[in-house]
Design an enzyme around this catalytic site. Structure first.
Site, PDB file in Angstrom:
ATOM      1  N   ASP A   7       0.877  -1.171   0.000  1.00  0.00           N
ATOM      2  CA  ASP A   7       0.000   0.000   0.000  1.00  0.00           C
ATOM      3  C   ASP A   7       0.914   1.221   0.000  1.00  0.00           C
ATOM      4  OD1 ASP A   7      -2.181   1.718   0.199  1.00  0.00           O
ATOM      5  OD2 ASP A   7      -2.279   1.545   2.386  1.00  0.00           O
ATOM      6  N   GLU A  67      -1.133  -1.330  -4.864  1.00  0.00           N
ATOM      7  CA  GLU A  67      -2.352  -0.554  -5.083  1.00  0.00           C
ATOM      8  C   GLU A  67      -2.047   0.586  -6.039  1.00  0.00           C
ATOM      9  OE1 GLU A  67      -5.723   0.314  -2.090  1.00  0.00           O
ATOM     10  OE2 GLU A  67      -4.369   2.052  -2.007  1.00  0.00           O
ATOM     11  N   ASP A 140      -2.466   0.765   7.100  1.00  0.00           N
ATOM     12  CA  ASP A 140      -1.772   0.590   5.824  1.00  0.00           C
ATOM     13  C   ASP A 140      -1.303  -0.849   5.643  1.00  0.00           C
ATOM     14  OD1 ASP A 140      -1.278   3.720   5.132  1.00  0.00           O
ATOM     15  OD2 ASP A 140      -0.990   3.304   7.269  1.00  0.00           O
TER      16      ASP A 140
END
Length: 166
Positions: A7, A67, A140
């Site tokens: 992330d 991501e 996260d």
């Protein structure tokens, strides 16, 4: 197949690692790379790059799932996250590991069945799916585990995917 989920961020980069054997997905590890606000931005990027390399070396993933960037209200934040994401992708490329990208919507939909799920929903579902004793922290890292999970269940055959070349 061992999958590293990332992330991206510049203050906090979450990472999560899962192992997929047949239809079974198991937890391997998770954590976060953090940088200090007072540091020069290029030093923060350098630190992120070196830490991603260390994580790749430690966990030896066969695939990395990252991501993709999505809309940010604050343009400055979007640029910083984009630059941090760039050094993350560079570390992956230099490691010669295939990678895939998922939008936040794809990850939320895959993990919870709802594309607009809240962060707390993602955390609770990851705790259940990976049979963890507690909710993965920070947020996260939970997101990174969800990204790795998304890659694991997406049904694609990444073993035939061409690896990055140096």
């Amino acid at each position: 197949m061992r999958i590293l989920g990332i992330d991206p961020g510049y203050g906090i980069v979450g990472y999560g690692v899962v192992e997929k054997l047949g239809n079974k997905i198991t937890y391997v590890g998770h954590g976060a790379i953090t940088t200090e606000k007072g540091e020069h931005f290029e030093d923060r990027l350098d630190y992120i790059y070196s830490q991603v390399n260390e994580i790749i070396e430690k966990y030896n993933p066969e695939l990395v799932a990252v991501e993709s960037l999505y809309f940010y209200k604050n343009v400055k934040t979007a640029i910083y996250v984009g630059e941090a994401r760039g050094v993350i992708l560079l570390a992956i490329k230099h490691s010669n590991i295939p990678f895939v990208e998922f939008t936040p919507h794809q990850v939320k939909l895959t993990v919870t069945g709802y594309g607009r799920a809240e962060k707390t929903q993602i955390q609770k579902v990851m705790k259940i799916l990976l049979k963890l004793d507690e909710i993965p922290k920070p947020d996260d890292a939970a997101d990174a585990l969800a990204i790795a999970w998304c890659a694991a269940v997406s049904g694609s055959d990444y073993s035939s995917q061409k690896k990055n070349t140096k």
